[in-house]
Design a protein around this motif. Sequence first.
Motif, short mmCIF file in Angstrom:
data_model
loop_
_atom_site.label_atom_id
_atom_site.label_comp_id
_atom_site.label_asym_id
_atom_site.label_seq_id
_atom_site.Cartn_x
_atom_site.Cartn_y
_atom_site.Cartn_z
N ALA A 1 0.87 -1.18 0.00
CA ALA A 1 0.00 0.00 0.00
C ALA A 1 0.91 1.23 0.00
O ALA A 1 1.66 1.45 0.95
N ILE A 2 0.86 1.99 -1.09
CA ILE A 2 1.64 3.23 -1.15
C ILE A 2 0.76 4.35 -0.64
O ILE A 2 -0.32 4.60 -1.17
N CYS A 3 1.24 5.01 0.43
CA CYS A 3 0.47 6.10 1.03
C CYS A 3 1.12 7.43 0.68
O CYS A 3 2.28 7.67 1.03
N LEU A 4 0.38 8.26 -0.02
CA LEU A 4 0.91 9.56 -0.42
C LEU A 4 0.49 10.62 0.58
O LEU A 4 -0.66 10.62 1.03
N THR A 5 1.41 11.52 0.89
CA THR A 5 1.07 12.65 1.73
C THR A 5 0.41 13.73 0.86
O THR A 5 -0.54 14.38 1.27
N GLY A 6 0.93 13.88 -0.36
CA GLY A 6 0.33 14.80 -1.31
C GLY A 6 -0.84 14.12 -2.02
O GLY A 6 -1.20 12.99 -1.70
N ALA A 7 -1.43 14.85 -2.98
CA ALA A 7 -2.57 14.31 -3.72
C ALA A 7 -2.10 13.24 -4.70
O ALA A 7 -1.01 13.35 -5.25
N ALA A 8 -2.93 12.22 -4.90
CA ALA A 8 -2.58 11.17 -5.86
C ALA A 8 -2.67 11.74 -7.26
O ALA A 8 -3.67 12.39 -7.60
N PRO A 9 -1.62 11.57 -8.08
CA PRO A 9 -1.66 12.13 -9.44
C PRO A 9 -2.66 11.36 -10.32
O PRO A 9 -2.96 10.20 -10.05
N ALA A 10 -3.13 12.05 -11.35
CA ALA A 10 -4.13 11.44 -12.23
C ALA A 10 -3.56 10.21 -12.94
O ALA A 10 -4.29 9.27 -13.24
N ASN A 11 -2.24 10.23 -13.19
CA ASN A 11 -1.66 9.11 -13.94
C ASN A 11 -1.05 8.05 -13.02
O ASN A 11 -0.15 7.30 -13.42
N ALA A 12 -1.53 7.99 -11.78
CA ALA A 12 -0.94 7.05 -10.81
C ALA A 12 -0.94 5.61 -11.34
O ALA A 12 0.08 4.92 -11.28
N LYS A 13 -2.05 5.19 -11.92
CA LYS A 13 -2.14 3.81 -12.37
C LYS A 13 -1.16 3.55 -13.52
O LYS A 13 -0.49 2.52 -13.57
N GLU A 14 -1.06 4.52 -14.41
CA GLU A 14 -0.13 4.42 -15.53
C GLU A 14 1.31 4.27 -15.02
O GLU A 14 2.07 3.44 -15.51
N GLN A 15 1.66 5.10 -14.02
CA GLN A 15 3.01 5.04 -13.46
C GLN A 15 3.28 3.68 -12.81
O GLN A 15 4.37 3.12 -12.96
N VAL A 16 2.29 3.19 -12.09
CA VAL A 16 2.46 1.89 -11.42
C VAL A 16 2.62 0.78 -12.46
O VAL A 16 3.53 -0.05 -12.38
N ASP A 17 1.75 0.79 -13.47
CA ASP A 17 1.83 -0.25 -14.52
C ASP A 17 3.17 -0.22 -15.23
O ASP A 17 3.78 -1.26 -15.47
N LEU A 18 3.61 0.98 -15.56
CA LEU A 18 4.88 1.12 -16.26
C LEU A 18 6.03 0.64 -15.38
O LEU A 18 6.90 -0.12 -15.81
N GLY A 19 6.02 1.08 -14.13
CA GLY A 19 7.07 0.65 -13.19
C GLY A 19 7.12 -0.86 -13.06
O GLY A 19 8.20 -1.47 -13.01
N GLN A 20 5.95 -1.47 -13.02
CA GLN A 20 5.91 -2.93 -12.89
C GLN A 20 6.39 -3.62 -14.15
O GLN A 20 7.11 -4.63 -14.09
N ALA A 21 6.04 -3.07 -15.31
CA ALA A 21 6.50 -3.66 -16.57
C ALA A 21 8.02 -3.57 -16.69
O ALA A 21 8.69 -4.52 -17.10
N VAL A 22 8.56 -2.42 -16.31
CA VAL A 22 10.01 -2.21 -16.39
C VAL A 22 10.72 -3.18 -15.44
O VAL A 22 11.66 -3.89 -15.83
N ALA A 23 10.25 -3.23 -14.20
CA ALA A 23 10.90 -4.10 -13.21
C ALA A 23 10.77 -5.57 -13.62
O ALA A 23 11.71 -6.35 -13.43
N ALA A 24 9.64 -5.94 -14.21
CA ALA A 24 9.47 -7.34 -14.64
C ALA A 24 10.52 -7.69 -15.69
O ALA A 24 11.06 -8.80 -15.70
N GLY A 25 10.83 -6.74 -16.55
CA GLY A 25 11.86 -6.97 -17.57
C GLY A 25 13.23 -7.14 -16.95
O GLY A 25 14.00 -8.04 -17.32
N VAL A 26 13.56 -6.28 -16.00
CA VAL A 26 14.86 -6.38 -15.32
C VAL A 26 14.91 -7.70 -14.54
O VAL A 26 15.93 -8.42 -14.57
N ASN A 27 13.82 -8.04 -13.87
CA ASN A 27 13.80 -9.29 -13.10
C ASN A 27 13.88 -10.53 -14.00
O ASN A 27 14.46 -11.54 -13.60
N LEU A 28 13.32 -10.41 -15.19
CA LEU A 28 13.45 -11.52 -16.15
C LEU A 28 14.92 -11.70 -16.53
O LEU A 28 15.43 -12.82 -16.58
N SER A 29 15.59 -10.58 -16.76
CA SER A 29 17.02 -10.65 -17.08
C SER A 29 17.80 -11.30 -15.93
O SER A 29 18.66 -12.15 -16.14
#
Length: 547
Positions: free
Chosen positions: A160-188
Amino acid sequence: MPLKISVRSVLPARETGDLMVIGVPAQGGTSKKKNARSPLDGVDRALGGALGRLLKKEEFKGKKDQQVSISTLGKIKADRLIVCGLGDLAKLGPADVRTFAAKAARAANADKAKKLVIGLPEGLEGRLREVVEGLELGAYRFTKYMTGDRKPKVELGQVAICLTGAAPANAKEQVDLGQAVAAGVNLSRDLSNEPPNVLYPDAFAAAAQATAKDAGLKVQVFDYKEIQRRGMKLLQAVGQGSERKPCMVHFSWTPPGASRRIAFVGKGITFDSGGLSIKPAAGMGEMKHDMSGAANIVGLMSIVGRLKPNVEVHGIFAAAENMPDGNAYRPGDVWPSLDGKSVEIINTDAEGRLILADALAYARGLEPDLLVDNATLTGACVVALGNSCSGWYANNEATAEEFQSSVKNSGEIMWRLPLLEDLKDQLKSDSADLKHTGDRWGGSISAALFLREFIGAVPNWVHCDIAGPAMGDRVRGWDPKGGTGHGVLTFLDLIERASKAAPPAKAPAPSLAKAAPPAKAAPAPKAAPAPKAAPAKKAKAKKRAKS
Ligand code: BES
Ligand code: MN
Ligand code: ZN
């Protein structure tokens, strides 16, 4: 399995989890400025002031890497709380954010926590991608071959990521992208960590094919017969001493209307015994990681499949096992390369540059605007730069600048080394066009100079010697011990920046969230790779070799 990640603008004290990690900027702690919200709000009160007392006693000022850990005794809904100093938020680079999140995930695994609550101070809500990358990269463990007590019973599954500031509109996009990138590095990392009895060249190619299928990419595999037919004799020479024969893999992402073409090449020695010039016994097992450059290609291309950039991307690797045998290649042998140069073999342990020579000669047939190779190439590079830093070379200043910006953006530790023309004489042979090794001194440079002989007329080329950081000797930053995937983030940044700079594609750019049509629909690359380089290019390459 990817983590289940939620993002909310909420105080961590109001979340439930097994471990709570809260990031605090410099001058933070509970003694915050009036009216400024802190992710620590509510926590100290719940703990009856115990946290405030501890932070004071420990002189916690939120300085970078300062850390205080406290047991909550059930007073908040997590067993343990770690407060991490982040320093000056304005100075937090991508590496710092990723490292902070990776530490939190690692602590969660060490605590046998199933759910982590991570509190971010105001100002980090725009850095969700880096946070998520760090979480996934830090949570990584290679436990596939562990049984019984060695097998971890509990695994971090939720954050659970808890933000002190407001959640950005593209939060889901950022999370998805971060997970896709990390999955690639972890695959390597996974591929790099596989034992060499399991991951031999054909098994590697099969893994690449599975990845391509998953990612919606086109892939071609050249088996041993095809390698011989095409005249990839250097790859054949290196691989023929093994029962497990060599192969080559070519992924392609060819979106319509792409204005730039980038090709990545990797060294895939699934085990490097040294061959007849056999290595000493101590540490030989580490040479299972000698395919990390190729593993990076697979990891990178898996991300490309998700990212669907607006540039053409090719990922190529040559795979072979370097073994001593009655059929092994020998020092003193002379072998032709794919582009027709003759190479005198000096030391069969310098096998990487040979398979790369054929892979580069193949890649240049695609006429890429930028050609980047990466390889666990020389011990000399590790001597020069240590275990955490790779060495890279570029054949012109504009390309060097471009690559350096990507290094900065990615936060990976890489240092430019010079292509010293002075060392070229070392590659002169008495019996062939070229020797493949030079002196001991400057060994990373002479290897790079050897590779340069095979790039032909490709205008922009970068060679990355990842021998040190590809295999971690300890946990470092967001990297685990063992395979690290070092390089993927920088190469990805090159692609992302090229994609942003490119004019919009003719077809509507597919977003990460929305599945795009399969890559099969995309046309073949402009120039099909010819078994031999075109005569005009060959002449140019010859000229360069002589100059
Ligand atoms: N795979 C090794 C390089 C290497 C060494 C990678 C240490 C990671 C850690 C490569 O194939 C090799 O053996 N290179 C030789 C070249 C030499 C014989 C010219 C080396 O560096 O000693
Ligand atoms: Mn070797
Ligand atoms: Zn090697």
